[in-house]
Design a protein around this motif. Structure first.
Motif, PDB file in Angstrom:
ATOM      1  N   PRO A  63       1.108  -1.282   0.310  1.00 22.80           N
ATOM      2  CA  PRO A  63      -0.029  -0.117  -0.046  1.00 22.80           C
ATOM      3  C   PRO A  63       0.695   1.341   0.091  1.00 22.80           C
ATOM      4  CG  PRO A  63      -0.863  -1.617   1.679  1.00 22.80           C
ATOM      5  CD  PRO A  63       0.495  -2.222   1.100  1.00 22.80           C
ATOM      6  N   VAL A  64       0.256   2.228  -0.655  1.00 20.11           N
ATOM      7  CA  VAL A  64       1.194   3.687  -0.948  1.00 20.11           C
ATOM      8  C   VAL A  64       1.270   4.356   0.417  1.00 20.11           C
ATOM      9  CG1 VAL A  64       0.759   3.726  -3.488  1.00 20.11           C
ATOM     10  CG2 VAL A  64      -0.835   4.756  -1.697  1.00 20.11           C
ATOM     11  N   THR A  65       0.110   4.064   1.349  1.00 21.98           N
ATOM     12  CA  THR A  65       0.354   4.547   2.494  1.00 21.98           C
ATOM     13  C   THR A  65       1.384   4.274   3.376  1.00 21.98           C
ATOM     14  OG1 THR A  65      -1.580   3.222   3.392  1.00 21.98           O
ATOM     15  CG2 THR A  65      -2.025   5.582   2.525  1.00 21.98           C
ATOM     16  N   ASP A  66       1.868   2.769   3.416  1.00 19.52           N
ATOM     17  CA  ASP A  66       2.875   2.499   4.221  1.00 19.52           C
ATOM     18  C   ASP A  66       4.110   3.102   3.896  1.00 19.52           C
ATOM     19  OD1 ASP A  66       0.839   0.502   4.930  1.00 19.52           O
ATOM     20  OD2 ASP A  66       1.822  -1.198   3.767  1.00 19.52           O
ATOM     21  N   ARG A  67       4.958   2.911   5.101  1.00 19.34           N
ATOM     22  CA  ARG A  67       6.297   3.488   4.997  1.00 19.34           C
ATOM     23  C   ARG A  67       7.421   2.582   5.614  1.00 19.34           C
ATOM     24  NH1 ARG A  67       4.674   6.059   1.591  1.00 19.34           N
ATOM     25  NH2 ARG A  67       4.463   8.426   1.183  1.00 19.34           N
ATOM     26  N   PRO A  68       7.391   1.326   4.771  1.00 21.44           N
ATOM     27  CA  PRO A  68       8.522   0.379   5.306  1.00 21.44           C
ATOM     28  C   PRO A  68       9.852   0.989   5.255  1.00 21.44           C
ATOM     29  CG  PRO A  68       7.954  -0.122   3.171  1.00 21.44           C
ATOM     30  CD  PRO A  68       7.125   0.941   3.610  1.00 21.44           C
ATOM     31  N   PRO A  69      11.005   0.165   5.969  1.00 26.73           N
ATOM     32  CA  PRO A  69      12.427   0.585   5.728  1.00 26.73           C
ATOM     33  C   PRO A  69      12.817   0.175   4.325  1.00 26.73           C
ATOM     34  CG  PRO A  69      12.211  -1.192   6.965  1.00 26.73           C
ATOM     35  CD  PRO A  69      10.588  -0.709   6.796  1.00 26.73           C
ATOM     36  N   LEU A  70      13.593   1.187   3.825  1.00 30.96           N
ATOM     37  CA  LEU A  70      14.067   1.041   2.150  1.00 30.96           C
ATOM     38  C   LEU A  70      15.390   0.579   1.956  1.00 30.96           C
ATOM     39  CD1 LEU A  70      11.820   3.913   0.602  1.00 30.96           C
ATOM     40  CD2 LEU A  70      11.378   1.402   0.649  1.00 30.96           C
ATOM     41  N   VAL A  71      16.092   0.862   3.101  1.00 33.26           N
ATOM     42  CA  VAL A  71      17.718   0.694   2.603  1.00 33.26           C
ATOM     43  C   VAL A  71      18.074  -0.407   3.774  1.00 33.26           C
ATOM     44  CG1 VAL A  71      19.973   1.892   2.828  1.00 33.26           C
ATOM     45  CG2 VAL A  71      18.035   2.959   2.087  1.00 33.26           C
ATOM     46  N   GLY A  72      19.027  -1.338   3.420  1.00 39.83           N
ATOM     47  CA  GLY A  72      19.739  -2.187   4.411  1.00 39.83           C
ATOM     48  C   GLY A  72      21.073  -2.323   4.065  1.00 39.83           C
ATOM     49  N   ASP A 112      17.028   2.212  10.069  1.00 42.11           N
ATOM     50  CA  ASP A 112      16.068   2.950  10.501  1.00 42.11           C
ATOM     51  C   ASP A 112      16.585   4.460   9.832  1.00 42.11           C
ATOM     52  OD1 ASP A 112      14.718   1.440  12.083  1.00 42.11           O
ATOM     53  OD2 ASP A 112      16.063   2.002  13.803  1.00 42.11           O
ATOM     54  N   MET A 113      15.422   4.993   9.259  1.00 44.13           N
ATOM     55  CA  MET A 113      15.569   6.393   8.678  1.00 44.13           C
ATOM     56  C   MET A 113      14.416   7.452   9.253  1.00 44.13           C
ATOM     57  SD  MET A 113      16.416   5.278   4.751  1.00 44.13           S
ATOM     58  CE  MET A 113      17.278   6.735   4.123  1.00 44.13           C
ATOM     59  N   PRO A 114      14.828   8.616   9.476  1.00 43.03           N
ATOM     60  CA  PRO A 114      13.999   9.552   9.867  1.00 43.03           C
ATOM     61  C   PRO A 114      12.423   9.453   8.866  1.00 43.03           C
ATOM     62  CG  PRO A 114      16.033  10.615   9.798  1.00 43.03           C
ATOM     63  CD  PRO A 114      16.273   9.300   9.202  1.00 43.03           C
ATOM     64  N   GLN A 115      11.366   9.851   9.765  1.00 42.70           N
ATOM     65  CA  GLN A 115      10.253   9.651   8.930  1.00 42.70           C
ATOM     66  C   GLN A 115      10.273  10.567   7.802  1.00 42.70           C
ATOM     67  OE1 GLN A 115       7.862   7.249  10.071  1.00 42.70           O
ATOM     68  NE2 GLN A 115       7.167   7.630   7.840  1.00 42.70           N
ATOM     69  N   GLU A 116      10.697  11.856   7.819  1.00 38.63           N
ATOM     70  CA  GLU A 116      10.549  12.634   6.626  1.00 38.63           C
ATOM     71  C   GLU A 116      11.508  12.344   5.773  1.00 38.63           C
ATOM     72  OE1 GLU A 116      13.632  14.440   9.531  1.00 38.63           O
ATOM     73  OE2 GLU A 116      11.680  13.403   9.914  1.00 38.63           O
ATOM     74  N   VAL A 117      12.642  11.469   5.784  1.00 38.72           N
ATOM     75  CA  VAL A 117      13.198  10.984   4.728  1.00 38.72           C
ATOM     76  C   VAL A 117      12.639   9.796   4.099  1.00 38.72           C
ATOM     77  CG1 VAL A 117      15.678   9.924   4.008  1.00 38.72           C
ATOM     78  CG2 VAL A 117      15.646  11.603   5.765  1.00 38.72           C
ATOM     79  N   LEU A 118      12.138   8.873   4.734  1.00 41.80           N
ATOM     80  CA  LEU A 118      11.250   7.827   4.081  1.00 41.80           C
ATOM     81  C   LEU A 118      10.203   8.314   3.513  1.00 41.80           C
ATOM     82  CD1 LEU A 118      10.917   5.040   7.129  1.00 41.80           C
ATOM     83  CD2 LEU A 118      12.033   4.829   4.790  1.00 41.80           C
ATOM     84  N   ASN A 119       9.447   9.334   3.734  1.00 44.89           N
ATOM     85  CA  ASN A 119       8.502  10.211   3.194  1.00 44.89           C
ATOM     86  C   ASN A 119       8.780  10.661   1.920  1.00 44.89           C
ATOM     87  OD1 ASN A 119       6.652   9.480   5.251  1.00 44.89           O
ATOM     88  ND2 ASN A 119       6.757  11.581   6.089  1.00 44.89           N
ATOM     89  N   SER A 120      10.215  11.282   1.764  1.00 43.25           N
ATOM     90  CA  SER A 120      10.671  11.823   0.596  1.00 43.25           C
ATOM     91  C   SER A 120      10.914  10.613  -0.486  1.00 43.25           C
ATOM     92  CB  SER A 120      11.833  12.801   0.916  1.00 43.25           C
ATOM     93  OG  SER A 120      12.763  11.873   1.358  1.00 43.25           O
ATOM     94  N   LEU A 121      11.405   9.491   0.113  1.00 44.08           N
ATOM     95  CA  LEU A 121      11.859   8.544  -0.845  1.00 44.08           C
ATOM     96  C   LEU A 121      10.450   7.894  -1.522  1.00 44.08           C
ATOM     97  CD1 LEU A 121      14.713   6.732   1.232  1.00 44.08           C
ATOM     98  CD2 LEU A 121      15.012   8.457  -0.717  1.00 44.08           C
ATOM     99  N   ARG A 122       9.197   7.880  -0.913  1.00 44.21           N
ATOM    100  CA  ARG A 122       8.280   7.622  -1.588  1.00 44.21           C
ATOM    101  C   ARG A 122       7.953   5.831  -1.995  1.00 44.21           C
ATOM    102  NH1 ARG A 122       5.242  11.203  -4.890  1.00 44.21           N
ATOM    103  NH2 ARG A 122       4.051   9.536  -5.471  1.00 44.21           N
ATOM    104  N   ASN A 123       8.682   5.167  -1.111  1.00 49.21           N
ATOM    105  CA  ASN A 123       8.655   3.618  -1.124  1.00 49.21           C
ATOM    106  C   ASN A 123       9.358   3.236  -2.267  1.00 49.21           C
ATOM    107  OD1 ASN A 123       7.233   3.362   1.114  1.00 49.21           O
ATOM    108  ND2 ASN A 123       5.354   3.145   0.088  1.00 49.21           N
ATOM    109  N   TYR A 124      10.659   4.096  -2.767  1.00 50.17           N
ATOM    110  CA  TYR A 124      11.245   3.570  -4.117  1.00 50.17           C
ATOM    111  C   TYR A 124      12.660   3.938  -3.931  1.00 50.17           C
ATOM    112  CZ  TYR A 124      11.971   2.846  -9.175  1.00 50.17           C
ATOM    113  OH  TYR A 124      12.219   2.374 -10.415  1.00 50.17           O
ATOM    114  N   VAL A 125      13.728   3.151  -3.908  1.00 47.26           N
ATOM    115  CA  VAL A 125      15.206   3.628  -4.351  1.00 47.26           C
ATOM    116  C   VAL A 125      15.367   3.020  -5.426  1.00 47.26           C
ATOM    117  CG1 VAL A 125      17.371   2.880  -3.379  1.00 47.26           C
ATOM    118  CG2 VAL A 125      15.464   3.523  -1.600  1.00 47.26           C
ATOM    119  N   GLY A 126      15.999   4.076  -6.195  1.00 49.02           N
ATOM    120  CA  GLY A 126      16.290   3.856  -7.574  1.00 49.02           C
ATOM    121  C   GLY A 126      17.651   3.572  -7.931  1.00 49.02           C
TER     122      GLY A 126
END
Length: 367
Positions: free
Chosen positions: A248-257, A269-283
């Motif tokens: 779901p697009v409203t989820d904010r799972p961790p994106l980097v490991g 763990d990343m700050p919530q504002e950074v996760l929000n800015s990545l929009r569930n997608y690391v390119g």
């Protein structure tokens, strides 16, 4: 671990007169002025495709035409040749010579396979490994190509997962790290993702000589829609990976490991504002050994974040429209965007009127 970054003097000495002869005088003058060189795929404004060698200042030094959209580039410092791979589900890869002495050579995928956009050379340049899809059986494969015999395909072995994407050769010269995205596709359905409900991404280590599985690590069941896609290795040999979430697009799972040999994988763990800015997608993911940092980009979220490799803390995040390609430059990073902009480590940008830069950027390195 990666070898030192090539500078202008090393590049010119390795390239020699053949490269100079292949370039127009203006391009050769730009090469002389370049402190470093980079490679990336692009789309021209007229809709045609290619790959380019860029200077540190973002100037185009050399280009090669492609029949369709490219994805990532890998480089062999022994021969000085690069290979750009077609974007999934493409069926070609193009070998081109930075020295300008040889015509580009096309590699076609064999029947029943297509490329996933990434590959890597062995340290001696003898073999090229590429992630591929055995699409009728829904299995990831690594295709093996003899770089000293016209890139003839000489074998394959499984990735022990579905939808492999990027792969790296680790510092021992024998172990391949492979990101299995977990997403099943078939060229009959284009880029449609066929198994989101049951996808199982994984990070695996495979012996490139025997093809045997060494380690396999999967994410927790509640994160099974977190597709592991892109990776790079830091100065300590740890593998950093970025993910793309299919939930779901409203989820904010961790994106980097980070993956550590014999210790498995851990999401940071990343700050919530950074996760929000990545929009569930690391390119893209790129490590800089000089500064001990790792950069991750999100063209979906128009964001570039820099992480301290030792502490896994986010050091900075910036807005950059359609940013995706990223590579180390000095103690910072050079980034490219889908809008044709190139941004250096000090914020200076160059807007190219003729090219739209594709997903990845490679800083060319010497042996």
């Amino acid at each position: 671990m990666r070898t030192p970054l090539i500078d202008r003097r090393h590049f010119l000495r390795a390239a020699g007169a053949g490269f100079a002869a292949a370039l127009a005088p203006a391009a050769w003058a730009r090469t002389l002025a370049a402190d470093a060189v980079f490679a990336t795929a692009f789309v021209r404004r007229d809709g045609s495709y290619g790959a380019a060698v860029l200077s540190e200042a973002g100037k185009v030094l050399h280009t090669v035409d492609l029949p369709d959209r490219g994805h990532d580039v890998t480089f062999d410092p022994v021969s000085g040749r690069s290979v750009v791979f077609a974007r999934q589900p493409g069926t070609f890869a193009m070998v081109f010579d930075h020295k300008g002495r040889e015509e580009p050579l096309a590699i076609a995928s064999v029947p029943g396979r297509h490329f996933f956009g990434h590959g890597v050379f062995t340290q001696d340049g003898a073999l090229l490994y590429a992630t591929e899809n055995d699409f009728d059986n829904g299995e990831g494969m690594v295709g093996v190509y003899d770089a000293r015999s016209g890139f003839r395909r000489v074998g394959e072995f499984p990735t022990y997962g579905v939808g492999p994407h990027e792969l790296l050769l680790l510092g021992d010269g024998r172990t391949l790290a492979i990101a299995n995205g977990g997403i099943e596709t078939h060229p009959d359905y284009g880029r449609a993702e066929l198994n989101i409900a049951t996808m199982q991404p994984s990070y695996v280590l495979v012996d490139r000589i025997s093809g045997d599985l060494i380690e396999k690590h999967e994410l927790p069941a509640d994160l099974h829609k977190l597709s592991i896609r892109h990776m790079d290795t830091d100065a300590d040999g740890n593998v950093w990976f970025g993910c793309q979430y299919r939930g779901p697009v409203t989820d904010r799972p961790p994106l980097v490991g980070k993956a550590t040999r014999d210790k498995g994988i851990a999401l940071i763990d990343m700050p919530q504002e950074v996760l929000n800015s990545l929009r569930n997608y690391v390119g893209s993911v790129a490590a800089n050994p000089l500064s001990g940092t790792v950069a991750v980009t999100s063209p979906q979220g128009n964001s570039l974040a820099v992480i301290d490799a030792a502490t896994a803390k986010v050091l900075s995040a910036q807005d950059l429209t359609e940013v995706c390609g990223v590579a180390p430059d000095g103690k910072g990073f050079l980034a490219t965007t889908g809008g044709g902009v190139i941004v250096g480590p000090h914020g200076k940008s160059l807007d190219d009127p003729d090219h739209v830069w594709d997903n990845h950027l490679l800083r060319i390195e010497e042996a």
